[in-house]
Structure formats: structure tokens, C-alpha cells
Design a protein around this motif. Structure first.
Motif, PDB file in Angstrom:
ATOM      1  N   LYS A 139       0.835  -1.193   0.000  1.00 37.00           N
ATOM      2  CA  LYS A 139       0.000   0.000   0.000  1.00 37.00           C
ATOM      3  C   LYS A 139       0.876   1.251   0.000  1.00 37.00           C
ATOM      4  N   ASN A 140       2.054   1.183   0.585  1.00 38.29           N
ATOM      5  CA  ASN A 140       2.988   2.294   0.596  1.00 38.29           C
ATOM      6  C   ASN A 140       3.777   2.273  -0.700  1.00 38.29           C
ATOM      7  N   VAL A 141       3.116   2.505  -1.828  1.00 35.89           N
ATOM      8  CA  VAL A 141       3.775   2.398  -3.117  1.00 35.89           C
ATOM      9  C   VAL A 141       4.846   3.471  -3.214  1.00 35.89           C
ATOM     10  N   SER A 142       6.032   3.077  -3.607  1.00 38.62           N
ATOM     11  CA  SER A 142       7.154   4.014  -3.647  1.00 38.62           C
ATOM     12  C   SER A 142       7.050   4.969  -4.813  1.00 38.62           C
ATOM     13  N   ALA A 143       7.644   6.154  -4.601  1.00 39.59           N
ATOM     14  CA  ALA A 143       7.633   7.174  -5.645  1.00 39.59           C
ATOM     15  C   ALA A 143       8.424   6.755  -6.876  1.00 39.59           C
ATOM     16  N   ARG A 144       9.288   5.746  -6.755  1.00 38.57           N
ATOM     17  CA  ARG A 144      10.078   5.344  -7.920  1.00 38.57           C
ATOM     18  C   ARG A 144       9.207   4.735  -9.014  1.00 38.57           C
ATOM     19  N   PHE A 145       7.945   4.416  -8.723  1.00 34.12           N
ATOM     20  CA  PHE A 145       7.047   3.932  -9.770  1.00 34.12           C
ATOM     21  C   PHE A 145       6.630   5.061 -10.699  1.00 34.12           C
ATOM     22  N   GLY A 146       6.900   6.310 -10.304  1.00 35.70           N
ATOM     23  CA  GLY A 146       6.543   7.430 -11.161  1.00 35.70           C
ATOM     24  C   GLY A 146       7.179   7.321 -12.523  1.00 35.70           C
ATOM     25  N   SER A 147       8.439   6.904 -12.592  1.00 35.29           N
ATOM     26  CA  SER A 147       9.128   6.736 -13.868  1.00 35.29           C
ATOM     27  C   SER A 147       8.442   5.667 -14.713  1.00 35.29           C
ATOM     28  N   PHE A 148       8.108   4.546 -14.071  1.00 34.68           N
ATOM     29  CA  PHE A 148       7.445   3.449 -14.786  1.00 34.68           C
ATOM     30  C   PHE A 148       6.130   3.926 -15.396  1.00 34.68           C
ATOM     31  N   ILE A 149       5.339   4.661 -14.611  1.00 37.74           N
ATOM     32  CA  ILE A 149       4.039   5.142 -15.094  1.00 37.74           C
ATOM     33  C   ILE A 149       4.223   6.122 -16.249  1.00 37.74           C
ATOM     34  N   HIS A 150       5.195   7.025 -16.095  1.00 41.82           N
ATOM     35  CA  HIS A 150       5.387   8.057 -17.124  1.00 41.82           C
ATOM     36  C   HIS A 150       5.764   7.449 -18.470  1.00 41.82           C
ATOM     37  N   TYR A 151       6.713   6.531 -18.475  1.00 44.01           N
ATOM     38  CA  TYR A 151       7.193   5.987 -19.744  1.00 44.01           C
ATOM     39  C   TYR A 151       6.276   4.904 -20.321  1.00 44.01           C
ATOM     40  N   MET A 152       5.520   4.233 -19.476  1.00 42.23           N
ATOM     41  CA  MET A 152       4.568   3.244 -19.989  1.00 42.23           C
ATOM     42  C   MET A 152       3.280   3.919 -20.439  1.00 42.23           C
ATOM     43  N   GLY A 153       2.953   5.059 -19.832  1.00 40.93           N
ATOM     44  CA  GLY A 153       1.720   5.773 -20.178  1.00 40.93           C
ATOM     45  C   GLY A 153       0.618   5.510 -19.171  1.00 40.93           C
ATOM     46  N   VAL A 154      -0.027   6.556 -18.727  1.00 46.45           N
ATOM     47  CA  VAL A 154      -1.063   6.438 -17.696  1.00 46.45           C
ATOM     48  C   VAL A 154      -2.197   5.516 -18.150  1.00 46.45           C
ATOM     49  N   GLU A 155      -2.630   5.689 -19.390  1.00 49.15           N
ATOM     50  CA  GLU A 155      -3.753   4.898 -19.890  1.00 49.15           C
ATOM     51  C   GLU A 155      -3.421   3.398 -19.886  1.00 49.15           C
ATOM     52  N   LYS A 156      -2.217   3.062 -20.331  1.00 48.45           N
ATOM     53  CA  LYS A 156      -1.819   1.654 -20.358  1.00 48.45           C
ATOM     54  C   LYS A 156      -1.693   1.087 -18.943  1.00 48.45           C
ATOM     55  N   ILE A 157      -1.150   1.901 -18.043  1.00 48.98           N
ATOM     56  CA  ILE A 157      -1.022   1.458 -16.652  1.00 48.98           C
ATOM     57  C   ILE A 157      -2.387   1.116 -16.077  1.00 48.98           C
ATOM     58  N   ARG A 158      -3.355   2.009 -16.270  1.00 45.62           N
ATOM     59  CA  ARG A 158      -4.675   1.836 -15.642  1.00 45.62           C
ATOM     60  C   ARG A 158      -5.521   0.763 -16.332  1.00 45.62           C
ATOM     61  N   SER A 159      -5.434   0.701 -17.654  1.00 42.94           N
ATOM     62  CA  SER A 159      -6.331  -0.210 -18.379  1.00 42.94           C
ATOM     63  C   SER A 159      -5.748  -1.604 -18.604  1.00 42.94           C
ATOM     64  N   GLU A 160      -4.405  -1.722 -18.638  1.00 44.31           N
ATOM     65  CA  GLU A 160      -3.800  -3.011 -18.951  1.00 44.31           C
ATOM     66  C   GLU A 160      -2.950  -3.583 -17.806  1.00 44.31           C
ATOM     67  N   ILE A 161      -1.979  -2.811 -17.360  1.00 47.05           N
ATOM     68  CA  ILE A 161      -0.986  -3.366 -16.430  1.00 47.05           C
ATOM     69  C   ILE A 161      -1.564  -3.570 -15.024  1.00 47.05           C
ATOM     70  N   MET A 162      -2.328  -2.613 -14.515  1.00 44.98           N
ATOM     71  CA  MET A 162      -2.908  -2.794 -13.177  1.00 44.98           C
ATOM     72  C   MET A 162      -3.830  -4.017 -13.113  1.00 44.98           C
ATOM     73  N   PRO A 163      -4.763  -4.187 -14.055  1.00 42.16           N
ATOM     74  CA  PRO A 163      -5.603  -5.409 -14.021  1.00 42.16           C
ATOM     75  C   PRO A 163      -4.768  -6.679 -14.181  1.00 42.16           C
ATOM     76  N   ARG A 164      -3.768  -6.625 -15.052  1.00 41.01           N
ATOM     77  CA  ARG A 164      -2.928  -7.810 -15.287  1.00 41.01           C
ATOM     78  C   ARG A 164      -2.174  -8.237 -14.034  1.00 41.01           C
ATOM     79  N   GLU A 165      -1.713  -7.261 -13.240  1.00 41.25           N
ATOM     80  CA  GLU A 165      -0.928  -7.561 -12.046  1.00 41.25           C
ATOM     81  C   GLU A 165      -1.777  -7.674 -10.784  1.00 41.25           C
TER      82      GLU A 165
END
Length: 597
Positions: A243-269
């Protein structure tokens, strides 16, 4: 979101011997431009030479195919390399490890281009120094964390089933040593410096990361998925989710794209949709302000005035320690049905804060916090004075029994009655419904400590546990006050909420004595009860009696502990109760006579 990253707060094992305090002070002095000092370790004084970077031949790597000889890596018959066909299609490229590797490389390429643009413009301006150092501070922080958690946590878990390729370990070490060399150079950058040397070592860094990524894709992932079933992989990834997601995920989100993170990667994981509002969004925003903004400045052809250069956004530690709780109450994930739309918030707009501060639940939370703070201070004072006196032991035990009883009662009532009521209109966030369980468990542990106290004991252990308890409830209520009340005000009208409070008051199942004591009798009777339209008869029949009982049987012990003077006997006579009742209404003389007899 990366399986390499965990919530482990322990300091990673250093690459070599730990740096001296002198070296640490030097680094701190050099790294004033960032809001957080990267935990540098000893770095080579000179950049690694290119022949050291060329540790592997890329053509040779491309021909490596462990799938042709998986038995070579097998450790025992217990774990066989027979799981590859069980993974979903595309699993060798669509996974967090490879995606994170690609993000790492993309970030490096962007800075490489930025350094070229800055070099073209001539002498290095001071604002560019600041932007390079700020950007690199963010980059170093998340890459360092990923490296140590990969080496010290993730790889050992894989080695429990197969022989992990030494080539991958060496390539990872090489990448990080190159990064450490760059850190040493970035520290020393100043106005009008040439960036030639930095550009050369940055190109070497890009090459080493590219080679590592190739090894990861051709060896690590193939072996990982050969020896671990899809369920094993999922469980291992979940282990690192926090739950204490680290700020270092900011880079991952930025380069993967917010839409892809929310619609594909979050459900997948397996991340619930609300994870975005609760955790990921604020870290993404922080990354954009700390890193992306500075990178854009460097890539811009305009000459920046110093006042226009983005300043680092300071991050707060913490689910819990970050008070900037960001979530969207209008997110459809919360809505139960179309019959109850999230359209009530405007009704509360003018007096949202006033109602929040005066809400019965918020007042109870404040009483809870006040009691925790009082006992924390008392334990610190007792610890300073020395060992525990007998009367202090008894007062702590009597006060604590009252505290635990009413806190647990409120917790149980809330997790049944209130959440059940809220769930008729919106899906109640699990982070809140489950969040209080942790501090209740801590309270149970404290109960065992307190009941086992003896005269002459030291209170250091109890003091430490209580400080942990105090921290947990403050952390929980920060989130609760933002999320719970915003959702309630979004889905319930003022009349809906008032009817609920009246219903709770009429049942009279909760002890409001401590709540009234910390809130104030006058404010409770003349403000809260009137606003919630609770009849005054409830004061005379229930609330007032509970308040006086708390004052005479509980509060006296806290007052005594604060003053350091033993309390008077609490073996109260019936006349004390009659006196209290007389303050509430006229007690018939016949009742006095009965007690006198």
C-alpha cells in the motif's frame, strides 16, 4: 509495481565496505540540490573504461537460448523446468521485469539527448546544472533501490529453484558501478563546465544497460517462467506489492503511459482500480514535477531564467505517512447502483470542513488520538523518572482497560453498522475497512504488556509499543478523514446522515463518556446534539451519566499520572452517583432514602 521492489526498509548490503562518516558528509555537502540525499556508497574516482563495459559480446548474447538446455540450470528434482507452456501468450515480453528494463533504458536515452542539446548551446549555465542534478537524483534513487532489491531479495528467491546465471549478476553489477561513477561526476558539475566526459560515460551507461536488458529477456525471464508456474509468479509479485507504493514507480508510469497502466498493467498484475487514486497518482505527479519538468527544461531550446527552473517537489514519507491522500470520489468503482448517483457533494460544499470537524465520528477519532497522546507523554515522563511505582501501575491498568474497551467497541460498531450503512450507496474502500485491524492488533499486544506490569518495572518496551500504536492511528485517521467523509458526503444528503446519527443515538450502545470529556460538555450538548437533532432527553438518560462516570473513574487516573501524584481511592460510594444524578435532574428524596438505608 515491479517485483524487484518491496516495502523492506532495511539498508541494503553495500557493494563493498560501507563508506566512512567523512565520505558521507562530503556526499551530503555535494548533494544539496535534491530534497533527499541518494545513499551513495564508495565509487571509483575514475569512470570505468570502455573495455570494462564490453564485458559481453552482444552477438554472443543473442545466441544464448537456455530453453534448449534448461536442465543445466536445474537444482533438484523437486523443481523441474516444465512451466513455460503454462504461461499466457506473450509472457516473455509482457511482464514487469522486461517493461521496467525498457523504462530504465528509455530514461537513459532521454537524458542522453538532453545532454547533447545542452552541450550545443555553449557554456553550461547554472540553471542547467541544477536541472541535471535534480533529474539525476531522482534517477539514481530508483535505480539504486531496484538494483539492491534485485540482488539481495529477488534473485535469492529465484535461486531457491534454479542456478541463476552468473552473467546476469555481473551485468547488473557493471551497470550499477557505471551509475556510481556518473554520480561522482554529477556531484562535481558546476557552471561553465564541459559535458564531454559526462556524455562519454553516459553512452557507456546506456550500452551496459542495453546489454543487461538483452540478458534479462533471453535468460532471466525464460528461466524464471520455466521453473515458476503462473500462480507462483503471481504470488511472488504480490509479495512485493505494498500500500505504501514508492515514488520510484513514477518513472514506470510516465514511460509506460497512464492509460496503459490503468487499463492493462494494473488489471494484469492484480491491482484494484482504487490503487491509482490512493497510491500511484501522487507518485506519478511527484515524478513529473521532479524529473520530467527538469528534463523538458534541458531539452528546450529556450534559455531559462533561474526563477523559471522547476524546483524539486519534496516528498513525504509514508499509506500511511503521506497525508496528501489523493483519490476521486466520483470514480465509478465506488458506485453501487445507478439508483444512488454520486451527486450530493455540492450540498455539503459550503460547510464541508465545519461538518467534518463537528461530525460525531470525527470527534470520536479526536478523542482516540487525544488519549493516545496523553498516555504517550505519561510513559515518557515515567521512563525519565525511573522505575514504575505501584500506584502508577494500577492507574495505567485501570485507565487502559477503559481505553481499550471503548476503542474496540467503536471499531466493532463501525465495521458492522456504519460500513453496512455506507455500503448501501457505495463500495466501501477496503483500505479503510481493513486499516483499523492493524492498530487493534497492536492494542491487543499492548494489553498483554500492561496487564503483566509489576512495581519497579521499566516502561521502555511499553513506551516503544505505545509510540507505534500512536503512529498507526494517526496514519489511519489521516486517510480516514479524507476518504470516508468525502465519500459519505458524495453519496448521502445531510438529512440521510442526520437520520443515521439519530438512530445510533437512540440505541445508546456506545460509551460517549471519553468523547464528551475530550470534546467538551458544553459543545457536545449545545452544538453537536442540536445540530444532529438529538433530543436532550438522551443527555439525561445516557450521555450525561456516561460522561460523569468517565470523569470519576477514568480521567482521575490520567490526571494523577500526569501530575505524578497518586489518585484518591476510586471505591466510590453511591452518594457520588446520586450527586452526579442531581446535577442532571432532581432526584426524588425517596431514592436518597433507599441508598441511605
Amino acid at each position: 509495481m515491479d517485483p524487484y521492489l518491496s516495502n523492506d526498509k532495511r539498508e541494503p548490503v553495500p557493494l563493498s565496505k560501507k563508506h566512512s562518516s567523512t565520505r558521507q558528509k562530503v556526499n551530503q555537502a555535494l548533494w544539496k540540490h535534491t530534497e533527499k540525499l541518494p545513499s551513495f556508497r564508495l565509487t571509483p574516482e575514475k569512470p570505468l573504461s570502455l573495455h570494462q563495459i564490453d564485458l559481453f559480446d552482444k552477438d554472443e548474447i543473442s545466441r544464448i537460448d537456455p530453453a534448449k538446455n534448461l536442465s543445466k540450470y536445474q537444482k533438484s528434482d523437486e523443481f523441474r523446468p516444465d512451466q513455460l507452456d503454462k504461461h499466457p501468450s506473450g509472457h516473455l515480453t509482457q511482464n514487469l521485469i522486461i517493461e521496467s528494463d525498457q523504462v530504465h533504458l528509455n530514461e537513459i536515452k532521454c537524458m542522453k539527448q538532453a545532454l547533447l542539446e545542452v552541450q550545443k548551446r555553449g557554456p553550461l549555465p547554472s540553471w542547467a546544472c541544477q536541472s541535471i542534478k535534480t533529474w539525476f537524483g531522482v534517477h539514481y534513487e530508483w535505480v539504486e533501490a531496484r538494483y539492491y532489491l534485485t540482488r539481495d531479495s529477488f534473485i535469492p528467491r529465484l535461486e531457491a529453484r534454479f542456478h541463476f546465471p552468473e552473467e546476469v549478476k555481473q551485468a547488473g553489477k557493471l551497470c550499477f558501478e557505471t551509475l556510481q561513477c556518473i554520480a561522482s561526476m554529477v556531484n562535481k558539475i558546476k557552471e561553465n563546465d564541459s559535458l564531454d566526459d559526462l556524455q562519454k560515460i553516459w553512452s557507456s551507461y546506456e550500452k551496459s544497460v542495453s546489454l543487461l536488458n538483452t540478458l534479462q529477456q533471453t535468460m532471466t525471464i525464460v528461466l524464471y517462467h520455466a521453473f515458476f508456474s503462473p500462480t507462483d509468479v503471481y504470488n511472488l509479485h504480490v509479495r512485493y506489492q505494498s500500500k505504501n507504493v514508492s515514488a520510484r514507480f513514477g518513472s514506470f508510469i510516465h514511460y509506460m503511459g497512464v492509460e496503459k497502466i490503468r487499463s492493462e498493467i494494473m488489471p494484469r498484475e492484480g491491482y484494484p482500480p482504487m490503487s491509482w487514486s490512493l497510491h500511484f497518482k501522487k507518485h506519478y505527479d511527484t515524478y513529473v514535477k521532479n524529473s520530467v519538468a527538469n528534463l523538458n527544461v534541458l531539452l528546450s531550446e529556450k534559455i531559462m531564467e533561474p526563477s523559471l527552473v522547476p524546483r524539486p517537489l519534496k516528498r513525504r514519507r509514508g499509506i500511511g505517512n503521506d497525508s496528501r491522500v489523493q483519490f476521486d470520489p466520483f470514480d465509478p468503482i465506488y458506485q453501487v447502483s445507478k439508483d444512488f448517483p454520486p451527486n450530493k457533494l455540492e450540498e455539503w460544499e459550503d460547510d464541508f470542513e465545519d461538518h467534518l470537524k463537528g461530525s460525531p465520528r470525527h470527534i470520536a477519532n479526536c478523542a482516540h488520538l487525544a488519549e493516545a497522546a496523553d498516555m504517550k507523554k505519561v510513559l515518557i515522563d515515567i521512563h525519565r523518572r525511573g522505575s514504575l511505582k505501584d500506584w502508577e501501575r494500577l492507574s495505567i491498568q485501570k485507565w487502559f482497560r477503559s481505553h481499550k474497551k471503548w476503542v474496540v467497541d467503536y471499531h466493532n460498531h463501525f465495521n458492522t453498522s456504519c460500513i453496512q450503512w455506507c455500503s448501501t450507496r457505495f463500495h466501501y474502500p477496503s483500505v479503510l475497512s481493513e486499516g483499523s485491524i492493524e492498530y487493534i492488533q497492536t492494542l491487543d499486544n499492548i494489553s498483554n504488556l500492561i496487564e503483566s506490569l509489576k512495581p519497579g518495572d521499566e516502561v521502555h518496551t511499553l513506551m516503544t509499543k505505545w509510540s507505534e500504536y500512536d503512529r498507526k492511528i494517526r496514519c489511519f485517521f489521516e486517510h480516514f478523514n479524507k476518504m470516508h467523509f468525502t465519500l459519505v458526503h458524495t453519496y448521502f444528503s445531510k438529512k440521510d446522515l442526520s437520520d443515521y446519527h439519530i438512530n445510533v443515538a437512540e440505541k445508546g450502545t456506545l460509551d460517549v463518556g471519553p468523547v464528551i470529556y475530550h470534546f467538551g460538555e458544553d459543545k457536545f450538548r449545545n452544538m453537536l446534539m442540536k445540530r444532529e437533532k438529538i433530543e436532550d432527553v438522551h443527555w439525561h438518560l445516557v450521555f450525561g451519566i456516561q460522561y460523569i462516570s468517565y470523569c470519576e473513574k477514568v480521567a482521575i487516573h490520567m490526571k494523577a499520572l500526569k501530575s505524578g501524584v497518586a489518585p484518591k481511592s476510586d471505591n466510590y460510594k453511591s452518594s457520588n452517583l446520586l450527586s452526579a444524578l442531581d446535577d442532571l435532574w432532581d432526584v426524588p428524596s425517596e431514592l436518597h432514602a433507599l441508598f441511605d438505608d
